[in-house]
Motif scaffolding. Sequence first.
Motif, mmCIF file in Angstrom:
data_model
loop_
_atom_site.group_PDB
_atom_site.id
_atom_site.type_symbol
_atom_site.label_atom_id
_atom_site.label_comp_id
_atom_site.label_asym_id
_atom_site.label_seq_id
_atom_site.Cartn_x
_atom_site.Cartn_y
_atom_site.Cartn_z
ATOM 1 N N LEU A 166 10.385 15.277 -12.197
ATOM 2 C CA LEU A 166 9.184 16.286 -12.024
ATOM 3 C C LEU A 166 9.564 17.716 -12.011
ATOM 4 O O LEU A 166 10.614 18.329 -11.527
ATOM 5 C CB LEU A 166 8.636 16.296 -10.310
ATOM 6 N N GLU A 167 8.958 18.647 -12.751
ATOM 7 C CA GLU A 167 9.114 20.014 -12.726
ATOM 8 C C GLU A 167 7.748 20.624 -12.025
ATOM 9 O O GLU A 167 6.607 20.583 -12.718
ATOM 10 C CB GLU A 167 9.016 20.545 -14.230
ATOM 11 N N VAL A 168 7.844 21.215 -10.890
ATOM 12 C CA VAL A 168 6.799 21.755 -10.503
ATOM 13 C C VAL A 168 6.602 23.379 -10.607
ATOM 14 O O VAL A 168 7.672 23.955 -10.103
ATOM 15 C CB VAL A 168 6.607 21.572 -9.004
ATOM 16 N N VAL A 169 5.543 23.799 -11.124
ATOM 17 C CA VAL A 169 5.242 25.216 -11.462
ATOM 18 C C VAL A 169 4.467 25.660 -11.068
ATOM 19 O O VAL A 169 3.071 24.984 -10.988
ATOM 20 C CB VAL A 169 5.510 25.100 -13.133
ATOM 21 N N ARG A 170 4.294 27.075 -10.652
ATOM 22 C CA ARG A 170 3.298 27.624 -10.345
ATOM 23 C C ARG A 170 3.095 29.138 -11.184
ATOM 24 O O ARG A 170 4.221 29.807 -11.174
ATOM 25 C CB ARG A 170 3.297 28.292 -8.811
ATOM 26 N N VAL A 171 2.067 29.291 -11.984
ATOM 27 C CA VAL A 171 1.785 30.467 -12.733
ATOM 28 C C VAL A 171 1.075 31.433 -12.008
ATOM 29 O O VAL A 171 -0.078 31.054 -11.569
ATOM 30 C CB VAL A 171 1.083 30.186 -14.019
ATOM 31 N N ILE A 172 1.574 32.507 -11.684
ATOM 32 C CA ILE A 172 0.991 33.691 -11.022
ATOM 33 C C ILE A 172 0.774 34.763 -11.785
ATOM 34 O O ILE A 172 1.833 35.172 -12.650
ATOM 35 C CB ILE A 172 1.495 33.737 -9.584
ATOM 36 N N TYR A 173 -0.395 35.739 -11.530
ATOM 37 C CA TYR A 173 -0.315 37.057 -11.953
ATOM 38 C C TYR A 173 -1.144 37.757 -11.307
ATOM 39 O O TYR A 173 -2.463 37.453 -10.773
ATOM 40 C CB TYR A 173 -0.829 37.066 -13.279
ATOM 41 N N GLU A 174 -0.753 39.023 -10.505
ATOM 42 C CA GLU A 174 -1.711 39.794 -9.781
ATOM 43 C C GLU A 174 -1.749 41.193 -10.539
ATOM 44 O O GLU A 174 -0.568 41.869 -10.604
ATOM 45 C CB GLU A 174 -1.027 40.129 -8.463
ATOM 46 N N GLY A 175 -2.877 41.455 -11.240
ATOM 47 C CA GLY A 175 -3.002 42.555 -11.957
ATOM 48 C C GLY A 175 -2.849 44.092 -11.299
ATOM 49 O O GLY A 175 -2.226 45.003 -11.972
ATOM 50 N N PHE A 176 -3.034 43.895 -9.957
ATOM 51 C CA PHE A 176 -2.763 45.358 -9.144
ATOM 52 C C PHE A 176 -1.229 45.742 -9.193
ATOM 53 O O PHE A 176 -0.934 47.020 -9.285
ATOM 54 C CB PHE A 176 -3.259 45.139 -7.654
ATOM 55 N N VAL A 177 -0.250 44.809 -9.598
ATOM 56 C CA VAL A 177 1.121 45.184 -9.366
ATOM 57 C C VAL A 177 1.371 46.134 -10.601
ATOM 58 O O VAL A 177 2.190 47.006 -10.693
ATOM 59 C CB VAL A 177 2.049 43.783 -9.436
ATOM 60 N N LYS A 205 13.277 10.624 -9.512
ATOM 61 C CA LYS A 205 14.514 10.707 -10.197
ATOM 62 C C LYS A 205 15.190 12.456 -9.773
ATOM 63 O O LYS A 205 16.269 12.086 -9.615
ATOM 64 C CB LYS A 205 14.243 10.605 -11.544
ATOM 65 N N SER A 206 14.475 13.245 -10.102
ATOM 66 C CA SER A 206 14.705 14.461 -9.735
ATOM 67 C C SER A 206 13.515 15.526 -9.643
ATOM 68 O O SER A 206 12.524 15.031 -10.081
ATOM 69 C CB SER A 206 15.599 15.164 -10.743
ATOM 70 N N ILE A 207 13.537 16.655 -8.948
ATOM 71 C CA ILE A 207 12.545 17.632 -8.837
ATOM 72 C C ILE A 207 12.906 18.980 -8.755
ATOM 73 O O ILE A 207 13.944 19.175 -8.212
ATOM 74 C CB ILE A 207 11.720 17.124 -7.571
ATOM 75 N N GLU A 208 12.277 19.923 -9.406
ATOM 76 C CA GLU A 208 12.741 21.140 -9.624
ATOM 77 C C GLU A 208 11.432 22.147 -9.588
ATOM 78 O O GLU A 208 10.294 21.528 -9.817
ATOM 79 C CB GLU A 208 13.268 21.650 -11.219
ATOM 80 N N THR A 209 11.532 23.217 -8.944
ATOM 81 C CA THR A 209 10.423 24.238 -8.809
ATOM 82 C C THR A 209 10.728 25.326 -9.761
ATOM 83 O O THR A 209 11.774 25.670 -9.999
ATOM 84 C CB THR A 209 9.995 24.542 -7.434
ATOM 85 N N ALA A 210 9.559 26.091 -10.146
ATOM 86 C CA ALA A 210 9.629 27.466 -10.880
ATOM 87 C C ALA A 210 8.692 28.054 -10.696
ATOM 88 O O ALA A 210 7.362 27.603 -10.722
ATOM 89 C CB ALA A 210 10.037 27.207 -12.362
ATOM 90 N N THR A 211 8.443 29.363 -10.494
ATOM 91 C CA THR A 211 7.319 30.400 -10.485
ATOM 92 C C THR A 211 7.603 31.274 -11.539
ATOM 93 O O THR A 211 8.482 31.870 -12.143
ATOM 94 C CB THR A 211 7.471 31.145 -9.226
ATOM 95 N N ILE A 212 6.411 31.405 -12.331
ATOM 96 C CA ILE A 212 6.199 31.958 -13.695
ATOM 97 C C ILE A 212 5.220 33.208 -13.437
ATOM 98 O O ILE A 212 3.978 32.889 -12.986
ATOM 99 C CB ILE A 212 5.931 31.195 -14.891
ATOM 100 N N TRP A 213 5.675 34.364 -13.840
ATOM 101 C CA TRP A 213 4.681 35.484 -13.956
ATOM 102 C C TRP A 213 4.008 35.617 -15.383
ATOM 103 O O TRP A 213 4.750 36.054 -16.214
ATOM 104 C CB TRP A 213 5.296 36.854 -13.864
ATOM 105 N N HIS A 214 2.617 35.264 -15.524
ATOM 106 C CA HIS A 214 2.112 35.102 -16.825
ATOM 107 C C HIS A 214 0.300 35.590 -16.490
ATOM 108 O O HIS A 214 0.053 35.167 -15.575
ATOM 109 C CB HIS A 214 2.149 33.951 -17.730
ATOM 110 N N ARG A 215 0.168 36.576 -17.448
ATOM 111 C CA ARG A 215 -1.392 36.872 -17.253
ATOM 112 C C ARG A 215 -2.318 35.910 -17.420
ATOM 113 O O ARG A 215 -3.266 35.512 -16.981
ATOM 114 C CB ARG A 215 -1.691 37.852 -18.212
ATOM 115 N N ASP A 216 -2.169 35.034 -18.496
ATOM 116 C CA ASP A 216 -3.020 33.698 -18.808
ATOM 117 C C ASP A 216 -2.275 32.254 -18.270
ATOM 118 O O ASP A 216 -1.130 32.107 -18.844
ATOM 119 C CB ASP A 216 -2.920 33.488 -20.278
ATOM 120 N N HIS A 217 -2.725 31.791 -17.254
ATOM 121 C CA HIS A 217 -2.129 30.681 -16.593
ATOM 122 C C HIS A 217 -1.745 29.550 -17.601
ATOM 123 O O HIS A 217 -0.980 28.947 -17.381
ATOM 124 C CB HIS A 217 -2.924 30.057 -15.533
#
Length: 296
Positions: free
Chosen positions: A35-46, A83-95
């Motif tokens: 498993l690759e657990v991903v969260r795509v985020i974007y905060e325009g004010f930044v 089997k295995s699990i990894e996490t990642a946070t991605i900064w992207h305007r379009d999820h």
Amino acid sequence: MLGVDRILVAVEDREDAVLVLEKAKQLAQAADAALEVVRVIYEGFVDLDVHEVEHSQELKTFIMQAEETFLEELVEPIIGSVKSIETATIWHRDHWHGMIDAAVDCQADLIIKAANVEEGFGAIVHTPQDWNLLRHSPIPVMLVKPSAWVAEPVVLAAIDPLNEAQEELNKRVLAEADHLTKILGGELHVVTAYPFAEPWMGPVTVALDFEKVKREVEDAIKLKVDDLTRGTDIEVRYVVIEEGKPSMVIKQLIETTNAEMLVLGTVARSGVKGFVLGNTAETIIHYTNCDAVVLK
């Protein structure tokens, strides 16, 4: 899942995350997949010009670290159960774009995420984020409701057996639906719809036996379904053949069977034509209020 070694789990809504991850875990355990657990985020004010570059980067780092901590806490209870699990946070305007980039980078074979709905439009209307993901993803996408799978569910495989150009796609849909059915301990129903015949016959064929025409079409479809499953271990409980628009036939069948999952294929259009007209799969999903897997 067939040929699945790595599943990308896209986490959007924190409230839905646990149940979506639980579904991904069940699939990963059955397929012995990572498993690759991903969260795509974007905060325009930044990214506003009012911030100095250094301050903007500090804000982004702070937000991403907080989100990464959330993901680590989210997956902690299931570490060791897959089997295995990894996490990642991605900064992207379009999820949706960020999800696809992440899936390509980690060589995922499937994307699973909660289905979004447009507020005020009801539970069966999905958002542009979902539509874009379905249109552009190079790998299968599973849109799921944030609720646990029921025991012994009905899984629907929607195919177009009279379309010879889609024979290989039909076979993959059936195989995928059968595998999911076995993972979930349910029963597989195959559904196909054919166009209304009578309105197109015209006055010159007024004496034609429309019921006979329908029987002949349905018999031809049954033979095609038999051909598609011959020599496989696919176990079909029911084959449902109905006259009408696919979206309406499938919607009604989902309601009458309380189907838990729909598996279908799509020959995605691209460019302006795809954006304006969409495709049959999108029309079906628009009216679908159950989990859905879309294959290309």
